[in-house]
Design a protein around this motif. Structure first.
Motif, PDB file in Angstrom:
ATOM      1  N   LYS A 676       1.617   2.050  -6.274  1.00  0.00           N
ATOM      2  CA  LYS A 676       1.042   2.944  -5.265  1.00  0.00           C
ATOM      3  C   LYS A 676       2.070   4.005  -4.878  1.00  0.00           C
ATOM      4  O   LYS A 676       3.279   3.797  -5.012  1.00  0.00           O
ATOM      5  N   VAL A 677       1.555   5.137  -4.419  1.00  0.00           N
ATOM      6  CA  VAL A 677       2.394   6.237  -3.926  1.00  0.00           C
ATOM      7  C   VAL A 677       2.063   6.451  -2.464  1.00  0.00           C
ATOM      8  O   VAL A 677       0.888   6.520  -2.084  1.00  0.00           O
ATOM      9  N   GLN A 678       3.120   6.558  -1.641  1.00  0.00           N
ATOM     10  CA  GLN A 678       2.931   6.724  -0.198  1.00  0.00           C
ATOM     11  C   GLN A 678       3.484   8.087   0.236  1.00  0.00           C
ATOM     12  O   GLN A 678       4.644   8.397  -0.003  1.00  0.00           O
ATOM     13  N   LEU A 679       2.633   8.892   0.886  1.00  0.00           N
ATOM     14  CA  LEU A 679       3.005  10.204   1.415  1.00  0.00           C
ATOM     15  C   LEU A 679       3.174  10.059   2.923  1.00  0.00           C
ATOM     16  O   LEU A 679       2.276   9.562   3.606  1.00  0.00           O
ATOM     17  N   ALA A 680       4.348  10.462   3.443  1.00  0.00           N
ATOM     18  CA  ALA A 680       4.651  10.341   4.877  1.00  0.00           C
ATOM     19  C   ALA A 680       4.807  11.735   5.481  1.00  0.00           C
ATOM     20  O   ALA A 680       5.524  12.576   4.930  1.00  0.00           O
ATOM     21  N   GLU A 727      -5.308   4.140   1.518  1.00  0.00           N
ATOM     22  CA  GLU A 727      -5.260   3.764   2.929  1.00  0.00           C
ATOM     23  C   GLU A 727      -4.540   4.861   3.695  1.00  0.00           C
ATOM     24  O   GLU A 727      -3.666   5.552   3.142  1.00  0.00           O
ATOM     25  N   ILE A 728      -4.895   5.005   4.984  1.00  0.00           N
ATOM     26  CA  ILE A 728      -4.217   5.947   5.874  1.00  0.00           C
ATOM     27  C   ILE A 728      -3.866   5.203   7.150  1.00  0.00           C
ATOM     28  O   ILE A 728      -4.647   4.374   7.632  1.00  0.00           O
ATOM     29  N   ALA A 729      -2.670   5.453   7.677  1.00  0.00           N
ATOM     30  CA  ALA A 729      -2.217   4.770   8.885  1.00  0.00           C
ATOM     31  C   ALA A 729      -1.307   5.707   9.662  1.00  0.00           C
ATOM     32  O   ALA A 729      -0.802   6.717   9.127  1.00  0.00           O
ATOM     33  N   ALA A 730      -1.090   5.385  10.939  1.00  0.00           N
ATOM     34  CA  ALA A 730      -0.241   6.206  11.798  1.00  0.00           C
ATOM     35  C   ALA A 730       0.588   5.305  12.694  1.00  0.00           C
ATOM     36  O   ALA A 730       0.194   4.172  13.000  1.00  0.00           O
ATOM     37  N   GLY A 737       8.159  11.334  18.016  1.00  0.00           N
ATOM     38  CA  GLY A 737       7.108  12.014  17.296  1.00  0.00           C
ATOM     39  C   GLY A 737       6.184  11.035  16.594  1.00  0.00           C
ATOM     40  O   GLY A 737       6.361   9.828  16.637  1.00  0.00           O
ATOM     41  N   ALA A 738       5.160  11.588  15.945  1.00  0.00           N
ATOM     42  CA  ALA A 738       4.167  10.787  15.232  1.00  0.00           C
ATOM     43  C   ALA A 738       4.442  10.847  13.740  1.00  0.00           C
ATOM     44  O   ALA A 738       5.022  11.812  13.230  1.00  0.00           O
ATOM     45  N   GLU A 739       3.998   9.794  13.044  1.00  0.00           N
ATOM     46  CA  GLU A 739       4.180   9.743  11.590  1.00  0.00           C
ATOM     47  C   GLU A 739       2.921   9.153  10.962  1.00  0.00           C
ATOM     48  O   GLU A 739       2.445   8.105  11.373  1.00  0.00           O
ATOM     49  N   PHE A 740       2.364   9.909   9.990  1.00  0.00           N
ATOM     50  CA  PHE A 740       1.171   9.484   9.276  1.00  0.00           C
ATOM     51  C   PHE A 740       1.568   9.045   7.862  1.00  0.00           C
ATOM     52  O   PHE A 740       2.426   9.674   7.226  1.00  0.00           O
ATOM     53  N   TYR A 741       0.906   7.964   7.380  1.00  0.00           N
ATOM     54  CA  TYR A 741       1.133   7.470   6.011  1.00  0.00           C
ATOM     55  C   TYR A 741      -0.189   7.544   5.245  1.00  0.00           C
ATOM     56  O   TYR A 741      -1.210   7.020   5.706  1.00  0.00           O
ATOM     57  N   VAL A 742      -0.158   8.182   4.087  1.00  0.00           N
ATOM     58  CA  VAL A 742      -1.308   8.208   3.180  1.00  0.00           C
ATOM     59  C   VAL A 742      -0.872   7.501   1.893  1.00  0.00           C
ATOM     60  O   VAL A 742       0.041   7.969   1.205  1.00  0.00           O
TER      61      VAL A 742
END
Length: 760
Positions: A676-680, A727-730, A737-742
């Motif tokens: 899997k690849v995770q984009l932050a 999946e998407i998570a925050a 600050g906020a951080e989103f993971y895709v």
């Protein structure tokens, strides 16, 4: 009669058990007597072995001890002293011949003289190929002891002669100064030859229990017991046994007899007629005695094979007699039993015949016996009960007069008898068919008929069994009617379910269309928010185009064609730039279905950043992170761009509302779990409260001011990511600050090639 049979059987059982008990007691007596005899023989053997052991120890001790004073005599010899002191070749040659003569007279193995450095200058084997002359033995402990002025003793395997020996050494003095060492070596092989014909085996063990001498050459250099690693290392370092490997004697078991003797079992190798090596277990009576003078221990092993064979033979003879007696008694008992069984069998046959008649007469199934032509011989009352009339007039008539089926039962029986014996089941030849018993011309009873062949001694016969099927037929009819009614209800219920399924499928299609429209609406909402930025992006190149056009007209009037050409090139570049901006927004605005295909993370980021660049410029927001990401995922380019645009839009809104000192959006990507690849995406905004985090992806939930946004961006993004298998998570970033993971499925080039090949 039955009582007498039981009494006879009971008596036979008691007699048989009596014989078993007597035979068992006789075997125990044989065993005990043989053990007593064995113990007596062992005692006698131990006494003889003890005498032989003392003689063996005395012979070995005296044979070696007689050489212990020879080095002292040699050390006092003037010729030895002169040879060591002066070193003249003439003296050394005379000394060599004298040592050889002394060696022949005393029957020692070798005699040699060493100087202070351990170099052998003269030896009794000076004229042999493996002479000691010129060899240095300073490493031997017997030399080291003698050079210190003490008498030396040592045992070892010769490094030059490769023969085992016991060494005696003594220092040679000249004018009160040690000038050399005299050594006498005793070869132990001459003692071993003396005991080749003895009725026992012997071992001479050194202080480490290593076999230094033995009547069997294959036991040499093996240890009786176990040695530690340190002890084995010490023996190897001393070079006592040269390069021999110290192994353990193959002792299988040790059983003590008393305090001074024990029985030892050893594995002994031997070669059979084909030359193949095999092993057998041999027992010995083991006794040992120390030789205090040398620190050795002599072990005597007396073979027990003849004693064991004698005990086994004695036991076999006695046991054979007991068995023969038991067999004779058993034969007598068997004959008596056979006579009684013959009488019982006759009585039992009469009883069985009466029993069978009662069973046939009282069974509920109809039984009919047939002769070899399938004519009725007899029947039981149950057949008449089924038919409801007497059947005595059918005796001797064919079975067809009573039973009817289509085709005839003879047809089925013919098919059965045509089969090979290997095809017949374990139960033998038989057929089971359905038909009718003919009660009268207007009434028949449905029955199941089973026909089987009887194994009679002198003729062929058949047995027919009839089972009344009237009730079963009635039950079958009721079950058929119930099944038909059930099938009708199932058809009605199935039609209703199909109608409900059609309605449900239509609702799913409408729901999917609504969802697609909602995603498209979210896209257009984002484009509406970015419209001001789009105007700004297009207004700048349009202004530049007008300026270049006006300048070109003036340059054209002045005839400056080269300047006109340069302005036209600038206008063309600006036109292409405007076309790229409009094309990007067109691609983002189009509809489409999720069709997973390999896409580049960097390409999706570049497209989203182009769309959001004007808003980030307005908010003076700096973008950091990925520049050239090689990672690929499986998904849809447009939908992934929409997800990234939604997250970037939320980050920009959060930073503009909070107005922090650092206005940065950081983007990173990595591979997780190998597939899997995770984009932050991390911003420096205020982050989320715990209550907001739990509801972040709910439809119509927003943390923005009233009238700003519908609260659908993250909910739609979650559905898009899940439709691409991700999946998407925050969460709140530890540094603020906020951080989103895709997270999306990774794409590997070799997997794509394999899939393409299979599809091809």
């Amino acid at each position: 009669m039955t009582q007498s049979v039981k009494q006879f059987n009971s008596n036979n059982k008691r007699t048989a058990w009596l014989y078993v008990v007597i035979a068992f007691m006789c075997l125990i007596a044989v065993w005990r007597v043989s053990e007593v005899y064995r113990q007596q023989q062992l005692t006698s053997l131990k006494s003889n072995s003890e005498i032989q052991l003392n003689q063996l120890a005395n012979v070995l001790e005296s044979a070696i001890a007689k050489y212990q004073h020879m080095p002292i005599l040699l050390a006092s010899n003037d010729r030895v002293r002169r040879a060591l002191f002066r070193g003249i070749p003439t003296d050394i040659n005379l000394l060599n011949r004298e040592l050889a003569q002394i060696n022949r007279i005393t029957e020692s193995s070798d005699i040699y003289i060493m100087d202070r450095d351990g170099l052998t200058i003269a030896a009794s084997n000076y004229d042999e190929e493996a002479t000691f002359v010129g060899k240095n033995f300073s490493f031997r402990p017997y030399f080291q002891e003698a050079i210190k002025g003490r008498e030396g003793r040592y045992y070892a395997l010769g490094t030059t002669s490769n023969r085992r020996g016991y060494f005696f050494s003594y220092p040679v003095y000249f004018n009160q100064t040690i000038v050399g060492v005299a050594v006498v070596k005793v070869d132990l092989r001459q003692f071993e030859k003396r005991f080749d014909t003895q009725s026992y085996e012997f071992l001479l063990l050194d202080p480490d229990n290593v076999v230094f001498s033995s009547s069997r050459s294959d036991w040499l250099y093996k240890v009786m017991g176990e040695l530690s690693h340190d002890e084995l290392t010490r023996i190897a370092d001393s070079r006592r046994y040269k390069d021999r490997v110290i192994e353990t004697l193959p002792i299988v078991s040790v059983r003590p007899v008393d305090q001074i003797a024990s029985i030892v079992e050893l594995l002994q190798a031997y070669s059979d007629d084909s030359g193949r090596e095999s092993f057998e277990r041999r027992s010995y009576l083991k006794m040992s005695q120390p030789i205090q003078l040398f620190g050795f221990k002599v072990v005597l092993l007396k073979p027990l094979q003849s004693l064991n064979d004698e005990i086994v033979l004695w036991r076999a003879i006695f046991a054979g007699g007991v068995i023969i007696t038991a067999l004779l008694a058993g034969l007598a008992l068997l004959r008596k039993r056979m006579l009684q069984e013959r009488s019982d069998a006759i009585e039992m046959a009469r009883h069985n015949q009466a029993y069978i008649r009662e069973v046939i007469q009282n069974t509920q199934a109809g039984l009919v016996t047939l002769d070899d032509k399938f004519c009725i011989e007899s029947f039981n009352p149950a057949v008449e009960q089924i038919v409801g009339k007497p059947l005595s007039d059918l005796i001797g008539q064919p079975l067809e007069m009573l039973f009817f089926c289509t085709p005839s039962y003879l047809h089925f029986w013919g098919q059965m008898t045509d089969k090979a014996d290997s095809e017949i089941e374990a139960g033998g030849r038989f057929i089971t068919i359905e038909g009718e018993l003919i009660a009268n011309s207007s009434y028949a009873v449905p029955v199941e008929m089973t026909l089987c062949e009887l194994q009679l001694p002198k003729r062929r016969g058949y047995l027919v069994t009839f089972h009344d099927m009237t009730e079963r037929k009635r039950y079958e009819k009721e079950i058929t009617l119930a099944r038909q009614a059930l099938e009708e209800r199932v058809r009605d219920r199935t039609g209703a379910l199909e109608e409900a399924n059609d309605r449900l499928r239509q609702e799913v299609i409408e729901h999917k269309e609504t969802q697609e429209e909602l995603i498209q609406t979210a896209k257009m909402a984002v484009l509406g928010q970015l419209s001001a930025g789009l105007n700004h992006e297009l207004n700048q190149p349009l202004t530049a185009i007008r300026a270049f056009s006006d300048n070109s007209l003036k340059f054209l009037e002045k005839g400056r064609i080269d300047q006109v050409e340069m302005n036209l090139q600038q206008i063309s570049q600006l036109g292409h730039h405007m076309g790229d901006i409009i094309a990007r927004f067109k691609v983002f605005a189009r509809k489409g279905d999720v069709a997973p295909r390999p896409i580049s993370i960097q390409s999706a980021l570049n497209g989203a950043i182009r769309i959001m660049s004007s808003r980030m410029k307005e908010g003076q927001i700096e973008l950091s992170g990925l520049n050239d990401c090689p990672l690929m995922v499986m998904g849809d380019m447009v939908f992934l761009e929409q997800v990234i645009v939604n997250i970037l839009a939320n980050s920009v809104d959060a930073i503009e509302d909070a107005k922090p000192q650092r206005r940065i959006i950081d983007i990173s990507a990595c591979t997780v779990e190998g597939s899997k690849v995770q984009l932050a995406i991390h911003d420096t905004g205020p982050g989320f409260s715990q209550s907001d985090l739990s509801r972040l992806f709910e439809p119509f939930f927003t943390t923005k001011s009233l009238g700003v946004g519908l609260g659908l961006g993250l909910s739609i993004s979650q559905r898009i990511v899940e439709s691409m298998g991700g999946e998407i998570a925050a969460q709140n970033h530890p540094q603020g600050g906020a951080e989103f993971y895709v997270t999306l499925p990774a794409f590997f080039e070799h997997e794509f090639v394999e899939v393409r090949d299979v599809a091809g």
